[in-house]
Design a protein around this motif. Structure first.
Motif, PDB file in Angstrom:
ATOM      1  N   GLY A  75       0.806  -1.216   0.000  1.00  0.00           N
ATOM      2  CA  GLY A  75       0.000   0.000   0.000  1.00  0.00           C
ATOM      3  C   GLY A  75       0.837   1.262   0.000  1.00  0.00           C
ATOM      4  N   VAL A  76       1.923   1.260   0.759  1.00  0.00           N
ATOM      5  CA  VAL A  76       2.822   2.420   0.772  1.00  0.00           C
ATOM      6  C   VAL A  76       3.535   2.553  -0.568  1.00  0.00           C
ATOM      7  CG1 VAL A  76       4.935   3.359   1.795  1.00  0.00           C
ATOM      8  CG2 VAL A  76       3.129   2.449   3.270  1.00  0.00           C
ATOM      9  N   TRP A  77       4.005   1.417  -1.109  1.00  0.00           N
ATOM     10  CA  TRP A  77       4.688   1.462  -2.411  1.00  0.00           C
ATOM     11  C   TRP A  77       3.758   1.982  -3.510  1.00  0.00           C
ATOM     12  CZ3 TRP A  77       3.432  -2.289  -6.395  1.00  0.00           C
ATOM     13  CH2 TRP A  77       4.108  -2.038  -7.593  1.00  0.00           C
ATOM     14  N   LEU A  78       2.537   1.444  -3.584  1.00  0.00           N
ATOM     15  CA  LEU A  78       1.595   1.896  -4.611  1.00  0.00           C
ATOM     16  C   LEU A  78       1.263   3.380  -4.435  1.00  0.00           C
ATOM     17  CD1 LEU A  78      -0.900  -1.109  -4.839  1.00  0.00           C
ATOM     18  CD2 LEU A  78       0.567  -0.250  -6.686  1.00  0.00           C
ATOM     19  N   SER A  79       1.059   3.787  -3.199  1.00  0.00           N
ATOM     20  CA  SER A  79       0.739   5.195  -2.941  1.00  0.00           C
ATOM     21  C   SER A  79       1.886   6.092  -3.393  1.00  0.00           C
ATOM     22  CB  SER A  79       0.448   5.403  -1.455  1.00  0.00           C
ATOM     23  OG  SER A  79      -0.700   4.668  -1.055  1.00  0.00           O
ATOM     24  N   MET A  80       3.108   5.755  -2.975  1.00  0.00           N
ATOM     25  CA  MET A  80       4.257   6.551  -3.404  1.00  0.00           C
ATOM     26  C   MET A  80       4.405   6.565  -4.919  1.00  0.00           C
ATOM     27  SD  MET A  80       7.582   6.478  -0.980  1.00  0.00           S
ATOM     28  CE  MET A  80       7.918   4.730  -1.116  1.00  0.00           C
ATOM     29  N   LYS A  81       4.257   5.409  -5.520  1.00  0.00           N
ATOM     30  CA  LYS A  81       4.424   5.282  -6.981  1.00  0.00           C
ATOM     31  C   LYS A  81       3.571   6.304  -7.722  1.00  0.00           C
ATOM     32  CE  LYS A  81       3.514   1.889 -10.668  1.00  0.00           C
ATOM     33  NZ  LYS A  81       4.854   1.880 -11.325  1.00  0.00           N
ATOM     34  N   HIS A  82       2.314   6.407  -7.358  1.00  0.00           N
ATOM     35  CA  HIS A  82       1.399   7.273  -8.100  1.00  0.00           C
ATOM     36  C   HIS A  82       1.424   8.720  -7.605  1.00  0.00           C
ATOM     37  CE1 HIS A  82       0.119   3.904 -10.431  1.00  0.00           C
ATOM     38  NE2 HIS A  82      -0.115   3.212  -9.332  1.00  0.00           N
ATOM     39  N   GLU A  83       1.759   8.924  -6.332  1.00  0.00           N
ATOM     40  CA  GLU A  83       1.973  10.295  -5.849  1.00  0.00           C
ATOM     41  C   GLU A  83       3.201  10.898  -6.525  1.00  0.00           C
ATOM     42  OE1 GLU A  83       0.202   8.950  -1.507  1.00  0.00           O
ATOM     43  OE2 GLU A  83       2.357   9.197  -1.795  1.00  0.00           O
ATOM     44  N   ILE A  84       4.265  10.111  -6.600  1.00  0.00           N
ATOM     45  CA  ILE A  84       5.504  10.569  -7.242  1.00  0.00           C
ATOM     46  C   ILE A  84       5.262  10.906  -8.713  1.00  0.00           C
ATOM     47  CG2 ILE A  84       7.750   9.747  -8.069  1.00  0.00           C
ATOM     48  CD1 ILE A  84       7.984   8.276  -5.325  1.00  0.00           C
ATOM     49  N   ALA A  85       4.464  10.069  -9.388  1.00  0.00           N
ATOM     50  CA  ALA A  85       4.191  10.312 -10.809  1.00  0.00           C
ATOM     51  C   ALA A  85       3.590  11.697 -11.013  1.00  0.00           C
ATOM     52  CB  ALA A  85       3.257   9.234 -11.355  1.00  0.00           C
ATOM     53  N   HIS A  86       2.672  12.091 -10.142  1.00  0.00           N
ATOM     54  CA  HIS A  86       2.083  13.434 -10.258  1.00  0.00           C
ATOM     55  C   HIS A  86       3.070  14.505  -9.830  1.00  0.00           C
ATOM     56  CE1 HIS A  86      -0.661  16.805  -9.995  1.00  0.00           C
ATOM     57  NE2 HIS A  86      -0.182  17.019  -8.781  1.00  0.00           N
ATOM     58  N   MET A  87       3.686  14.325  -8.670  1.00  0.00           N
ATOM     59  CA  MET A  87       4.566  15.364  -8.132  1.00  0.00           C
ATOM     60  C   MET A  87       5.759  15.646  -9.025  1.00  0.00           C
ATOM     61  SD  MET A  87       4.603  14.433  -4.058  1.00  0.00           S
ATOM     62  CE  MET A  87       3.114  14.575  -3.042  1.00  0.00           C
ATOM     63  N   SER A  88       6.310  14.606  -9.640  1.00  0.00           N
ATOM     64  CA  SER A  88       7.497  14.800 -10.476  1.00  0.00           C
ATOM     65  C   SER A  88       7.192  15.608 -11.725  1.00  0.00           C
ATOM     66  CB  SER A  88       8.099  13.446 -10.858  1.00  0.00           C
ATOM     67  OG  SER A  88       7.190  12.688 -11.637  1.00  0.00           O
ATOM     68  N   ARG A  89       5.925  15.624 -12.136  1.00  0.00           N
ATOM     69  CA  ARG A  89       5.513  16.419 -13.307  1.00  0.00           C
ATOM     70  C   ARG A  89       5.060  17.819 -12.932  1.00  0.00           C
ATOM     71  NH1 ARG A  89       2.536  11.570 -14.388  1.00  0.00           N
ATOM     72  NH2 ARG A  89       0.640  12.683 -13.751  1.00  0.00           N
ATOM     73  N   ASN A  90       4.932  18.067 -11.620  1.00  0.00           N
ATOM     74  CA  ASN A  90       4.290  19.312 -11.196  1.00  0.00           C
ATOM     75  C   ASN A  90       5.050  20.036 -10.090  1.00  0.00           C
ATOM     76  OD1 ASN A  90       1.453  19.389 -12.634  1.00  0.00           O
ATOM     77  ND2 ASN A  90       1.816  17.260 -12.045  1.00  0.00           N
ATOM     78  N   GLY A  91       6.357  20.016 -10.183  1.00  0.00           N
ATOM     79  CA  GLY A  91       7.153  20.863  -9.305  1.00  0.00           C
ATOM     80  C   GLY A  91       7.547  20.275  -7.977  1.00  0.00           C
ATOM     81  N   GLY A  92       7.288  18.984  -7.759  1.00  0.00           N
ATOM     82  CA  GLY A  92       7.727  18.339  -6.524  1.00  0.00           C
ATOM     83  C   GLY A  92       6.664  18.310  -5.448  1.00  0.00           C
ATOM     84  N   GLY A  93       7.094  17.998  -4.225  1.00  0.00           N
ATOM     85  CA  GLY A  93       6.165  17.875  -3.108  1.00  0.00           C
ATOM     86  C   GLY A  93       6.844  17.197  -1.940  1.00  0.00           C
TER      87      GLY A  93
END
Length: 269
Positions: A135-153
């Protein structure tokens, strides 16, 4: 310290709105109770728009109700973090509904049934692994996908002192997942800091939350048990973990990367 006052959600000074996270969108998995709910309330109190996610609609709705009653902005999304398609939908819905995703607290988890390693069956092992680690891996995977395209987080993962800091007899599956979350956090932090994504973890010790109650134990009995075993002389509060999560998500910790912050009243000293 007045533990009862701090853990009570009615204290006025505790619920004054501030602006540290104004214009930030925050996702909290496992946001329907315990540390997840306290963290969702804390982010909202400091100006964030908060999305509480989890498998059960009713407790999530209660979290949102508490946020709104205090003048904050929140919404709920039912999602199972063990399912990749659910996590994709969760992140996409957060972004579509609120215009972005800036901070995530990957908190969803289970303790599991107390058993020695040799007595744990495959179904129980798989369930704990699926929720706490996959659950943590999947959450990070898709959060990172958005954040990496939109200035980080900023991403904060829920680990535990029973991962790499202290043994956990009778809870081997839980301990294994939390050690893995700590390792996964460090690895992801190194991989994505160049994209402006700071990833850290928190490792609570005994905290006043549903998960720390033993079967049949009252809250008073739990408080007495920890009064005798925690060097600080009391159980920790969910609000204290929330404060650490907010610090790791804030510019105040801008030089902190890949860290696992222990919050345990001295248990691991």
């Amino acid at each position: 310290m007045n533990t009862k006052r701090l853990s009570n959600q009615g204290g006025e000074s505790q619920h004054q709105m501030t602006a540290r996270f104004t214009n930030k969108v925050v996702l909290v998995t496992g946001g329907g109770s315990g540390i997840g709910r306290s963290t969702a309330l804390a982010f909202a109190r400091e100006g964030a728009t908060v999305v509480a996610a989890g498998r059960r609609e009713e407790p999530l709705a209660e979290t949102v109700k508490l946020i709104e009653a205090r003048g904050g902005q929140g919404s709920a999304i039912v999602a199972d973090v063990t399912r990749g398609d659910d996590v994709v939908r969760l992140v996409e819905t957060v972004v579509a509904r609120h215009g972005g995703l800036h901070i995530a607290f990957n908190n969803a988890g289970v303790l599991g049934t107390p058993q020695r390693i040799g007595d744990v069956d495959e179904a129980t092992w798989s369930e704990v692994i699926a929720i706490n680690l996959t659950g943590v891996w999947l959450s990070m995977k898709h959060e990172i996908a958005h954040m990496s395209r939109n200035g980080g987080g900023a991403i904060i993962n829920m680990a535990s002192i029973f991962g790499v800091h202290k043994s956990a007899p009778m809870y081997g599956a839980y301990a294994a997942t939390k050690a893995a979350v700590s390792a996964l956090t460090r690895t992801a932090a190194r991989e994505y800091i160049a994209q402006g994504i700071r990833i850290n973890a928190v490792s609570p010790g005994p905290i006043e939350a549903p998960m720390s109650l033993r079967p049949g134990e009252t809250e008073a009995q739990r408080a007495e048990r920890y009064r005798e075993t925690v060097p600080l002389g009391r159980i920790g509060l969910a609000e204290e973990v929330a404060a650490a999560v907010l610090w790791l998500a804030s510019p105040e910790s801008s030089f902190i990367v890949g860290h696992d912050l222990v919050i345990d009243g001295g248990v691991t000293i």
